[in-house]
Design an enzyme around this catalytic site. Structure first.
Site: not given
Length: 578
Positions: A231, A2, A50, A54, A76-77, A52, A98
């Site tokens: 990748l 994001c 954002r 999660v 982030g995650e 999106a 999350d």
């Protein structure tokens, strides 16, 4: 990924200021094209663009605690968010995001919660109860973040420099593994792993521990509610990521939504090493493989865009970012929003070819520590911003906190490149996945010599860039480079060319100071250049500058019986010790 922008204490809560924040946040919309959010409290602003991944339906930001006295904007995650929620059962969550755990963790633990987060992140949190705020960045700097200061005393934070460089005279990269606290009045380090002191470790090598920890790192990163892929260049690192992801995909929640067929992506010039190797690995694993071709001219035409998005004039970063930038555009067009990538392995295991010349295990280990600490300025920067330019998120399993701690605790004697023992670069990693009964990869792929991404897409790519720069930068211009660019003076025509483009977008001295400099050969730090006297005469970041090591080194005979190829064959025959 994001895009976040925060402006705190700007002594201005006018409609004009709000409009300016929205305008600046819009510069980050490529990172998060799915939705925009803005939280305003007096003269504090938290903006969010954002992407999106999660909980796409309800996870829009900024996010809040129950009574909205705490607001947070996050890029982030957080991979362990479900486990963290288990310890926050007294709290009411509004979304399935999350990142929402951050607001509630702050309520429970104050500023001392950041080390609980397992993931990649950059966030700014505003506590309206006392108008205090904190900002933090993940351990290695996978997620970008900049900090700046306005003339009105305001503090700024942004995912990319372009969102604050016009309004702040002073700004810099927010250091990885740090937290900024308005209460304490500055930055402090929250990430303090044992390896950070650079003391030589002595833990014996256990290949099964290396394998199991890496597999856990990959599994964590299968957390997604959108289509994803890998990748796949056909080199060791990306091939292992793809192989491990495929083994565990069927058991993941992602497979329930998107199926168990893994999508892989590779880019290169016609006939490039990566295209051939990537296709071979994809066929072996049975993935749905997408080959993307580009020409040298395609890459040259994109250079200005690449420098604008990646925000650097570092030669090796631009060389590698350009094909990744082009590939990400294609990936997004196919409906994929998240990819796994293989960055970080070379820094952790000493995989760059110049490590062949490391004089002893102490210097070998210290160089790996230096490389990891600098990742946020090079490969993390490239992987994040090249993909985010098109609204694609890149996740990097090798930079998992637990995996780094395991790998960096190994006695570096095991990582040393030892031709007499059949150990090529990254032998510790190769051997950990050398499973005769249930092979992860074909032997010749498992023991393929390291190719830097900018080389692997096709050797003529770098040669074409140099030729293009030579047409735009004269000998006289290069001779006068120290007068035009007294800071971090470019030493080659290619570097000069990139610098002129960078200065057009980011003319302030603070901007140029965010880019690292110093001599380098084959991606080494300046300190490692001292390992071989000949290197000082051939300062090029390409792996082919590792004379006597790379099978296609500059100016060397490319024969079938070259020493590195012999070493590779010897390594393939060396029994695994798993």
């Amino acid at each position: 990924m994001c895009g976040i922008l925060a402006v705190l204490g700007c002594v201005d809560n006018s409609q004009a200021k709000r409009s300016r924040i929205i305008e600046l946040s819009r510069r980050l919309r490529h990172r998060g094209p799915d939705w925009s959010g803005l939280h305003c409290y007096e003269d504090c602003y938290l903006a969010h663009e954002r992407l999106a991944i999660v909980d796409p339906t309800s996870g829009d930001q900024p996010l809040y605690n129950e009574d909205k006295t705490i607001a947070v904007t996050v890029n982030g995650e957080i991979y362990n968010h479900k486990a963290l929620r288990e310890n926050l059962k007294s709290h009411q969550f509004r979304t399935g995001s999350d990142c929402e755990v951050i607001a509630h963790l702050y309520e429970e633990h104050g500023e001392e919660f950041v080390d609980m987060l397992d993931g990649m992140f950059a966030f700014v949190l505003l506590d309206t109860r006392d108008k205090s705020f904190i900002a933090a960045r993940d351990a290695i700097g996978i997620t970008p973040l900049y900090i700046g200061w306005g003339l009105d005393g305001s503090v700024w934070f942004a995912s990319e420099m372009k969102a604050l460089s016009d309004d702040c005279e002073q700004f810099m990269c927010f250091p990885p593994g740090h937290i900024y606290s308005s209460k304490q009045g500055g930055l402090r380090r929250w990430y303090n792993p044992p390896w950070f002191s650079e003391v030589v470790p002595s833990t014996p090598y256990d290949p099964l521990v290396v394998r199991n920890t890496f597999e856990k790192a990959v599994i964590k990163r299968l957390m997604t509610d959108v289509p994803f892929g890998v990748l796949l260049s056909g080199g060791l690192d990306s091939s292992l990521v793809a192989s491990v992801a495929l083994r565990h995909l069927e058991k993941s929640e992602a497979a329930c939504q998107w199926g168990s067929k893994l999508h892989t992506f590779c880019i290169g010039l016609k006939g490039s090493p990566d295209l051939k190797a990537g296709r071979e690995v994809a066929d072996y694993l049975g993935t749905r493989h997408h080959e993307l071709h580009f020409t040298v001219q395609d890459g040259i035409d994109a250079i200005e865009e690449v420098i604008y998005h990646v925000e650097t004039y570092d030669v090796t970063t631009i060389r590698a970012s350009t094909p990744m930038f082009l590939m990400s555009r294609k990936i997004k067009s196919l409906g994929v929003k998240m990819v796994l990538s293989g960055e970080g392995s070379d820094e952790i295991f000493g995989g760059y070819l110049y490590f062949h010349k490391a004089p002893n295990k102490k210097e070998f280990h210290e160089e790996t520590c230096r490389k990891i600490k600098a990742l946020h300025q090079y490969d993390c920067l490239r992987a994040n911003k090249s993909t985010s330019a098109w609204g694609v998120e890149a996740r990097v399993p090798f930079l998992d906190k637990e995996f780094i701690n395991v790998a960096m605790s190994i006695d570096p004697e095991w990582k040393m490149i030892r031709p007499d023992l059949g150990r090529i670069e990254k032998w510790v990693l190769r051997n950990a996945f050398d499973d005769e009964k249930n092979p992860y990869l074909p032997k010749h792929i498992l023991y393929r010599q390291k190719e830097q991404f900018s080389d692997g897409v096709g050797y003529s790519w770098i040669d074409g860039l140099k030729d293009h720069a030579n047409k735009h930068v004269s000998e006289t211009m290069l001779m006068n480079a120290s007068f035009v660019f007294p800071d971090n003076t470019p030493l080659t025509k290619e570097a000069y060319y990139y610098r002129t483009i960078f200065e057009k977008f980011f003319p302030k001295s603070a901007a140029r100071a965010t880019v690292p400099g110093g001599p380098s050969v084959a991606c080494s730090t300046a300190k490692a250049v001292e390992w071989d006297a000949a290197w000082s005469q051939n300062l090029d970041p390409s792996g082919r500058a590792a004379l006597g090591v790379h099978v296609s080194a500059y100016g060397e005979d490319k024969t079938e019986d070259s020493r590195p190829e012999k070493l590779q064959k010897l390594a393939e025959k060396t029994p695994a010790i798993v």
